[in-house]
Design a protein around this motif. Structure first.
Motif, short mmCIF file in Angstrom:
data_model
loop_
_atom_site.label_atom_id
_atom_site.label_comp_id
_atom_site.label_asym_id
_atom_site.label_seq_id
_atom_site.Cartn_x
_atom_site.Cartn_y
_atom_site.Cartn_z
N TRP A 184 0.68 -1.23 -0.22
CA TRP A 184 -0.22 -0.31 0.19
C TRP A 184 0.89 1.54 -0.06
O TRP A 184 1.83 1.52 0.70
N ILE B 237 0.38 5.29 1.06
CA ILE B 237 -0.60 6.73 1.02
C ILE B 237 0.17 7.88 0.91
O ILE B 237 1.53 8.60 0.23
N ARG C 227 -8.96 4.93 -1.93
CA ARG C 227 -9.43 4.81 -0.44
C ARG C 227 -9.04 6.32 0.26
O ARG C 227 -7.71 6.33 -0.31
N GLU C 228 -9.94 7.24 0.22
CA GLU C 228 -9.80 8.35 0.93
C GLU C 228 -9.69 7.60 2.28
O GLU C 228 -10.67 7.23 2.84
N VAL C 229 -8.35 8.30 3.12
CA VAL C 229 -8.64 7.49 4.58
C VAL C 229 -8.09 8.70 5.42
O VAL C 229 -8.02 8.94 6.12
N MET C 230 -8.18 9.77 4.46
CA MET C 230 -8.39 10.86 5.79
C MET C 230 -8.27 12.40 4.94
O MET C 230 -8.01 12.76 3.70
N SER C 231 -9.26 13.36 5.03
CA SER C 231 -9.65 14.77 4.51
C SER C 231 -9.24 15.84 5.19
O SER C 231 -8.84 15.43 6.59
#
Length: 74
Positions: free
Chosen positions: A28, A30, A64-68
């Motif tokens: 993965w 980020i 996938r969005e993991v944090m905004s």
């Protein structure tokens, strides 16, 4: 959402529904990007990595969005 590189390298996005399958996690990343579109472009580039004989693999990449960002006060 699942992203693959199209023939021209542009992102081809599939946004569900998805059949339930056994998952395989090969790794993965980020990435911090200014827009969702940029994340999809990066996924398409990764999908087009060369495989045997140099042909693009066009492997599916899940994004996938993991944090905004936190909400801003107006």
């Amino acid at each position: 959402m699942i992203v693959r590189a199209g023939a021209d390298g542009a992102p081809l996005v599939t946004d569900g529904p998805f059949a339930e399958t056994k998952e395989f996690l090969a790794g993965w990343w980020i990435v911090e990007v200014p827009t969702r579109q940029r994340a999809l472009e990066i996924a398409a580039e990764v999908s087009a990595a060369p495989g045997p004989g140099g042909a693009p693999l066009r492997m599916p990449i899940e994004v996938r969005e993991v944090m905004s960002a936190p909400p801003t006060e107006a």
